[in-house]
Design a protein around this motif. Structure first.
Motif, short mmCIF file in Angstrom:
data_model
loop_
_atom_site.label_atom_id
_atom_site.label_comp_id
_atom_site.label_asym_id
_atom_site.label_seq_id
_atom_site.Cartn_x
_atom_site.Cartn_y
_atom_site.Cartn_z
N THR A 123 1.34 24.59 -13.13
CA THR A 123 1.19 23.53 -12.13
C THR A 123 2.12 22.36 -12.41
OG1 THR A 123 -1.14 24.14 -11.82
CG2 THR A 123 -0.47 21.97 -11.04
N ALA A 124 2.18 21.94 -13.66
CA ALA A 124 3.06 20.82 -14.02
C ALA A 124 4.52 21.16 -13.74
CB ALA A 124 2.87 20.47 -15.50
N LYS A 125 4.91 22.39 -14.05
CA LYS A 125 6.30 22.81 -13.85
C LYS A 125 6.64 22.90 -12.36
CE LYS A 125 7.47 23.57 -18.21
NZ LYS A 125 8.57 22.83 -18.89
N VAL A 126 5.73 23.43 -11.57
CA VAL A 126 6.04 23.63 -10.14
C VAL A 126 6.08 22.29 -9.41
CG1 VAL A 126 3.69 23.92 -9.22
CG2 VAL A 126 5.60 25.15 -8.19
N LEU A 127 5.26 21.33 -9.83
CA LEU A 127 5.31 20.01 -9.20
C LEU A 127 6.64 19.32 -9.48
CD1 LEU A 127 1.68 18.71 -9.91
CD2 LEU A 127 2.62 19.45 -7.72
N SER A 128 7.13 19.48 -10.70
CA SER A 128 8.44 18.91 -11.04
C SER A 128 9.55 19.62 -10.26
CB SER A 128 8.69 19.02 -12.54
OG SER A 128 7.77 18.24 -13.27
N ALA A 129 9.44 20.94 -10.17
CA ALA A 129 10.46 21.72 -9.46
C ALA A 129 10.48 21.39 -7.97
CB ALA A 129 10.22 23.21 -9.67
N ALA A 130 9.34 20.97 -7.42
CA ALA A 130 9.25 20.65 -5.99
C ALA A 130 9.69 19.22 -5.69
CB ALA A 130 7.83 20.87 -5.49
N GLY A 131 10.26 18.54 -6.68
CA GLY A 131 10.77 17.19 -6.45
C GLY A 131 9.68 16.15 -6.37
N ALA A 132 8.88 16.06 -7.43
CA ALA A 132 7.80 15.08 -7.44
C ALA A 132 8.35 13.66 -7.25
CB ALA A 132 7.02 15.18 -8.75
N ARG A 133 7.64 12.88 -6.47
CA ARG A 133 8.05 11.48 -6.25
C ARG A 133 6.83 10.59 -6.20
NH1 ARG A 133 7.32 9.95 -0.81
NH2 ARG A 133 6.92 11.69 0.61
N LEU A 134 7.07 9.31 -6.45
CA LEU A 134 5.99 8.33 -6.51
C LEU A 134 5.72 7.75 -5.13
CD1 LEU A 134 4.25 7.11 -8.83
CD2 LEU A 134 5.83 5.17 -8.80
N MET A 135 4.44 7.57 -4.80
CA MET A 135 4.03 6.91 -3.56
C MET A 135 3.33 5.60 -3.93
SD MET A 135 2.38 10.22 -1.66
CE MET A 135 2.14 9.40 -0.07
N GLU A 136 3.68 4.53 -3.23
CA GLU A 136 3.04 3.26 -3.51
C GLU A 136 2.38 2.70 -2.27
OE1 GLU A 136 5.74 0.21 -4.71
OE2 GLU A 136 7.28 0.78 -3.27
N PRO A 137 1.26 1.99 -2.43
CA PRO A 137 0.57 1.43 -1.26
C PRO A 137 1.40 0.32 -0.63
CG PRO A 137 -0.46 0.70 -3.31
CD PRO A 137 0.55 1.73 -3.68
N VAL A 138 1.41 0.31 0.70
CA VAL A 138 2.14 -0.68 1.48
C VAL A 138 1.13 -1.47 2.31
CG1 VAL A 138 3.88 -1.04 3.28
CG2 VAL A 138 4.23 0.72 1.54
N MET A 139 1.26 -2.78 2.28
CA MET A 139 0.31 -3.66 2.97
C MET A 139 0.94 -4.21 4.25
SD MET A 139 -2.11 -3.43 0.79
CE MET A 139 -3.26 -4.67 1.38
N ASP A 140 0.13 -4.31 5.31
CA ASP A 140 0.54 -5.00 6.53
C ASP A 140 0.30 -6.50 6.35
OD1 ASP A 140 1.32 -2.69 7.87
OD2 ASP A 140 -0.69 -2.34 8.64
N LEU A 141 1.28 -7.30 6.72
CA LEU A 141 1.21 -8.74 6.50
C LEU A 141 1.28 -9.50 7.82
CD1 LEU A 141 3.77 -9.04 3.55
CD2 LEU A 141 1.30 -8.69 3.39
N GLU A 142 0.57 -10.61 7.88
CA GLU A 142 0.72 -11.58 8.96
C GLU A 142 0.90 -12.94 8.31
OE1 GLU A 142 -2.25 -13.64 12.02
OE2 GLU A 142 -1.84 -11.54 12.56
N VAL A 143 2.09 -13.47 8.38
CA VAL A 143 2.43 -14.72 7.70
C VAL A 143 2.64 -15.80 8.77
CG1 VAL A 143 3.97 -15.86 6.09
CG2 VAL A 143 3.55 -13.39 5.87
N ILE A 144 1.85 -16.86 8.69
CA ILE A 144 2.01 -17.99 9.59
C ILE A 144 2.81 -19.07 8.86
CG2 ILE A 144 0.81 -19.72 10.98
CD1 ILE A 144 -1.58 -17.84 11.10
N VAL A 145 3.94 -19.44 9.42
CA VAL A 145 4.86 -20.32 8.71
C VAL A 145 5.44 -21.35 9.67
CG1 VAL A 145 6.73 -18.66 9.11
CG2 VAL A 145 6.95 -20.34 7.29
N PRO A 146 5.65 -22.59 9.21
CA PRO A 146 6.31 -23.59 10.06
C PRO A 146 7.73 -23.15 10.41
CG PRO A 146 5.25 -24.63 8.17
CD PRO A 146 5.21 -23.15 7.93
N GLU A 147 8.21 -23.60 11.54
CA GLU A 147 9.54 -23.21 12.03
C GLU A 147 10.62 -23.47 10.99
OE1 GLU A 147 12.37 -21.70 14.49
OE2 GLU A 147 10.29 -21.92 15.15
#
Length: 206
Positions: A142-166
């Motif tokens: 399992t460890a070998k096949v995951l590496s062979a399949a191009g394992a990559r990291l996924m990171e959580p992405v947050m939606d933002l609403e930023v209220i800022v003066p002009e």
């Protein structure tokens, strides 16, 4: 649960239960997945050559790996290897548990593997062998096949609403798109302020 939720809970613990609570650094819940399909065969020797062949493929939207697909017919394994049906059933079940356990610690940074389909393609046991040897072979495979399949990291992405003066809009946009690796989706007007709708990796918001 976000950092604000944790602060509120910690404050409730202090006020209601009179217990001091300190919060450590925010831990990011990374996950790992694969980029492409691959297969791998691992071999172990115990009373003959034992081999396990596993295939890993991308499976978007399936979540964490909680089981495996069966590309091997246990009945044919029983016939070919002259093994008892009970031994075959126990071994296949143990292999599945070993694969799921191996997927709980990915090959990159030991984060859980998700959105990945794992298929047991072949299980070759010429004669009865300790199940522990077979499962160890499955974990390695399992460890070998995951590496062979191009394992990559996924990171959580947050939606933002930023209220800022002009007058601060330029600085905020520069910070979001630069240091915070954000993607600006839309800029709206709200009275005398601007509302920036964006998304950014959680790691950059700490």
């Amino acid at each position: 649960m976000g950092e604000l939720h944790l602060d509120i809970i910690a404050e409730r613990i202090r006020t209601q239960f009179r217990v001091d609570a300190s919060l450590g650094p925010l831990q990011i819940a990374y996950r790992e997945t694969v980029n492409t399909s691959a297969s791998y065969t691992a071999v172990a020797r115990s009373r003959g050559a034992i081999s396990v062949t596993i295939q890993a493929s991308p499976a978007p939207g399936t979540g964490l790996v909680e089981g495996i697909e069966m590309g091997v017919d246990a009945r044919s394994l029983h016939t070919a290897g002259q093994l008892t049906s009970q031994y075959v059933d126990d071994t296949v079940r143990a292999v599945e548990e070993a694969v799921v356990l191996a997927c709980s610690r990915g090959p990159l940074l030991s984060y859980p593997v998700m959105d990945t389909s794992i298929t047991l393609m072949e299980l070759n046991i010429p004669r009865i062998a300790p199940i522990s040897v077979v499962t160890a072979c499955a974990v390695e495979c399992t460890a070998k096949v995951l590496s062979a399949a191009g394992a990559r990291l996924m990171e959580p992405v947050m939606d933002l609403e930023v209220i800022v003066p002009e007058e601060q809009l330029g600085a905020v946009l520069s910070d979001l798109s630069g240091h915070r690796r954000g993607i600006i989706r839309e800029i709206q007007s709200r009275q005398d302020s601007r509302v920036v709708l964006a998304s950014s990796p959680l790691q950059t918001l700490k």
